[in-house]
Design an enzyme around this catalytic site. Sequence first.
Site, PDB file in Angstrom:
ATOM      1  CD  GLU A 209      -2.981  -1.248   2.427  1.00 28.68           C
ATOM      2  OE1 GLU A 209      -2.528  -0.287   3.174  1.00 28.68           O
ATOM      3  OE2 GLU A 209      -3.669  -2.112   2.467  1.00 28.68           O
TER       4      GLU A 209
ATOM      5  CG  ASN B 190      -0.412  -7.363  -0.905  1.00 31.53           C
ATOM      6  OD1 ASN B 190      -1.406  -7.893  -1.790  1.00 31.53           O
ATOM      7  ND2 ASN B 190      -0.903  -7.112   0.128  1.00 31.53           N
TER       8      ASN B 190
ATOM      9  CG  HIS C  94      -9.575  -5.850   1.858  1.00 34.89           C
ATOM     10  ND1 HIS C  94      -9.714  -6.874   2.628  1.00 34.89           N
ATOM     11  CD2 HIS C  94      -8.291  -5.369   1.789  1.00 34.89           C
ATOM     12  CE1 HIS C  94      -8.814  -7.569   3.089  1.00 34.89           C
ATOM     13  NE2 HIS C  94      -7.596  -6.521   2.834  1.00 34.89           N
TER      14      HIS C  94
ATOM     15  CD  GLU D 161      -4.193  -7.878   2.456  1.00 33.41           C
ATOM     16  OE1 GLU D 161      -5.286  -6.989   3.037  1.00 33.41           O
ATOM     17  OE2 GLU D 161      -3.061  -7.784   2.321  1.00 33.41           O
TER      18      GLU D 161
ATOM     19  CG  ASP E  22     -12.377  -8.864   3.150  1.00 34.59           C
ATOM     20  OD1 ASP E  22     -12.162  -7.993   2.479  1.00 34.59           O
ATOM     21  OD2 ASP E  22     -11.859  -8.922   4.631  1.00 34.59           O
TER      22      ASP E  22
HETATM   23  C1  XIL Z   1      -5.257  -5.759   9.059  1.00 34.49           C
HETATM   24  C2  XIL Z   1      -5.474  -6.590   9.944  1.00 34.49           C
HETATM   25  O1  XIL Z   1      -6.637  -7.627   9.543  1.00 34.49           O
HETATM   26  C3  XIL Z   1      -5.895  -6.126  11.331  1.00 34.49           C
HETATM   27  O2  XIL Z   1      -6.224  -7.072  12.413  1.00 34.49           O
HETATM   28  C4  XIL Z   1      -5.176  -5.120  11.845  1.00 34.49           C
HETATM   29  O3  XIL Z   1      -5.533  -4.353  12.870  1.00 34.49           O
HETATM   30  C5  XIL Z   1      -4.658  -3.890  10.744  1.00 34.49           C
HETATM   31  O4  XIL Z   1      -4.288  -4.629   9.500  1.00 34.49           O
HETATM   32  N1  XIL Z   1      -4.330  -4.398   3.969  1.00 34.49           N
HETATM   33  C6  XIL Z   1      -3.350  -5.355   4.635  1.00 34.49           C
HETATM   34  C7  XIL Z   1      -3.455  -6.013   5.683  1.00 34.49           C
HETATM   35  O5  XIL Z   1      -2.438  -5.495   3.880  1.00 34.49           O
HETATM   36  O6  XIL Z   1      -2.495  -6.041   6.681  1.00 34.49           O
HETATM   37  C8  XIL Z   1      -4.458  -5.446   6.792  1.00 34.49           C
HETATM   38  O7  XIL Z   1      -4.816  -6.341   7.759  1.00 34.49           O
HETATM   39  C9  XIL Z   1      -6.159  -5.182   5.898  1.00 34.49           C
HETATM   40  C10 XIL Z   1      -5.847  -4.050   4.933  1.00 34.49           C
END
Ligand code: XIL
Length: 445
Positions: free
Chosen positions: A175, A216, A256, A286, A288
């Site tokens: 990010e 990522n 996400h 990731e 969801d």
């Molecule tokens: C999130 C976790 O799921 C949480 O438990 C934590 O508090 C914050 O990070 N992008 C990412 C992940 O690359 O590492 C993040 O994970 C969600 C967004």
Amino acid sequence: MKLLTSTIFSAIQPFLSLLLPRSFPLLLVLLAFASTLFPLASAQLDKYAKLAGLSYFGTAVDNPRLYNEQYMSVLQGSGEFGSLTPINAQKWKKTEEVQGVFTFAEADAIANTAKAGVGGMKTLRCHTMVWYKGLPSWVETTYSRDDMEKILAAHIQNLAQYFKGRCYAWDVVNEAIDENGVFRQSPMYKAMGLDFITFSFKTAAKADPGAKLYYNDYALESPSLSTGPKISITLAMLRTVKAQGGTVHGVGFQSHLKVGLVPARAEIVNTMQQFLEVVDEVAITELDIRHSPLKVPSTREMWNAQARDYGEVVGACLDVNKGYGGRKCVGVTLWDFTDKYSWVPSEIPTEGEACMWDNNYVKKPAYWTVLNMFKAYAAGASSRRAGMDGVDGGNGTVSELDLEAAAHRGPEGGPGLGREQTTKTVVATTLATARRVRSTARTGA
Ligand code: XIL
């Protein structure tokens, strides 16, 4: 399944015992008992994902869950997952909270769970070395370029060397660019500018030449997901990093996403193809898909809509591979599999139910959609759509000058590469994709 098996056995047992030797009922009882101990693998996402052309289907896991029996029985139970990603254990705050003092116990616990391979998990995706969040306070301050180089080098080398040989992939940088296509003002960026990215990839490549090194990020799936030219800027950044000698093997599409706002499958394919012009592979890292806002109680319609959206994303990964005739979208990782532990409601309380299993570990329609899609692919019965509906606008590539502009643009964005400037490129690419998809569909590739 277990219940059904046991019930059928007990129902037919008296009749069978009339026909068969006396010891047979005992055998049946033993079989029924065994089926409860070793659940029949009635549905295995990872197995069918592999048959459908992926390297793995995995999930992310956070450490407290390793002590939850019910959670672990799904995680390891029937071969659903072939890969694990630590949700937080490898983040900077967890691994180097105090400068120079490295702690890997939590990350080891997850790595060992994957290594144990119970339920088929073998692959470890490692996440993440350099992120603007999850930093210890000592990093969150101002450093000179030289000092930041030393800090980054020590952190990356320690992580890479410690997990050497264990990580299929490392999310080296996470990010770095925001929704406006502007570089985030992280302590690394402030100290080194864009060079922090090249430096990180170079350092990681030296320390663990065997791992696939990934950039990522989220909102890379389609231009419709960001307010600025995030995709174009990311592509240009990757080209620059590679031109400067950085090794980047892959791009992780976090995915996400929100139900109803998921880009069409063909559009995700199109974006993945643009990234595949720059890197060797992509992955959904990731996944969801949350309801936003979340209406309670949730309805079947909501879950069906979510299932369709899961299908679009996972389907895109499969389609990309078909298009290339090889493994280019290598795998899919869920950002946890159950709503019980999803990160969404704790970050955004009005949104949620983003996972494939509900709060009570019951599989939702999304599970079956994805599984059936894998099965259809595995059977060679392509579930792809030949049409290229849902394409709206897009992105092209930008020069290093545009990159610089993005870097200096204010947080509210500004004049940049808008869709209107690049629509032509996208329409051309999209038509080419559509033709490719149709012709591979015809040849049954
Ligand atoms: C999130 C976790 O799921 C949480 O438990 C934590 O508090 C914050 O990070 N992008 C990412 C992940 O690359 O590492 C993040 O994970 C969600 C967004």
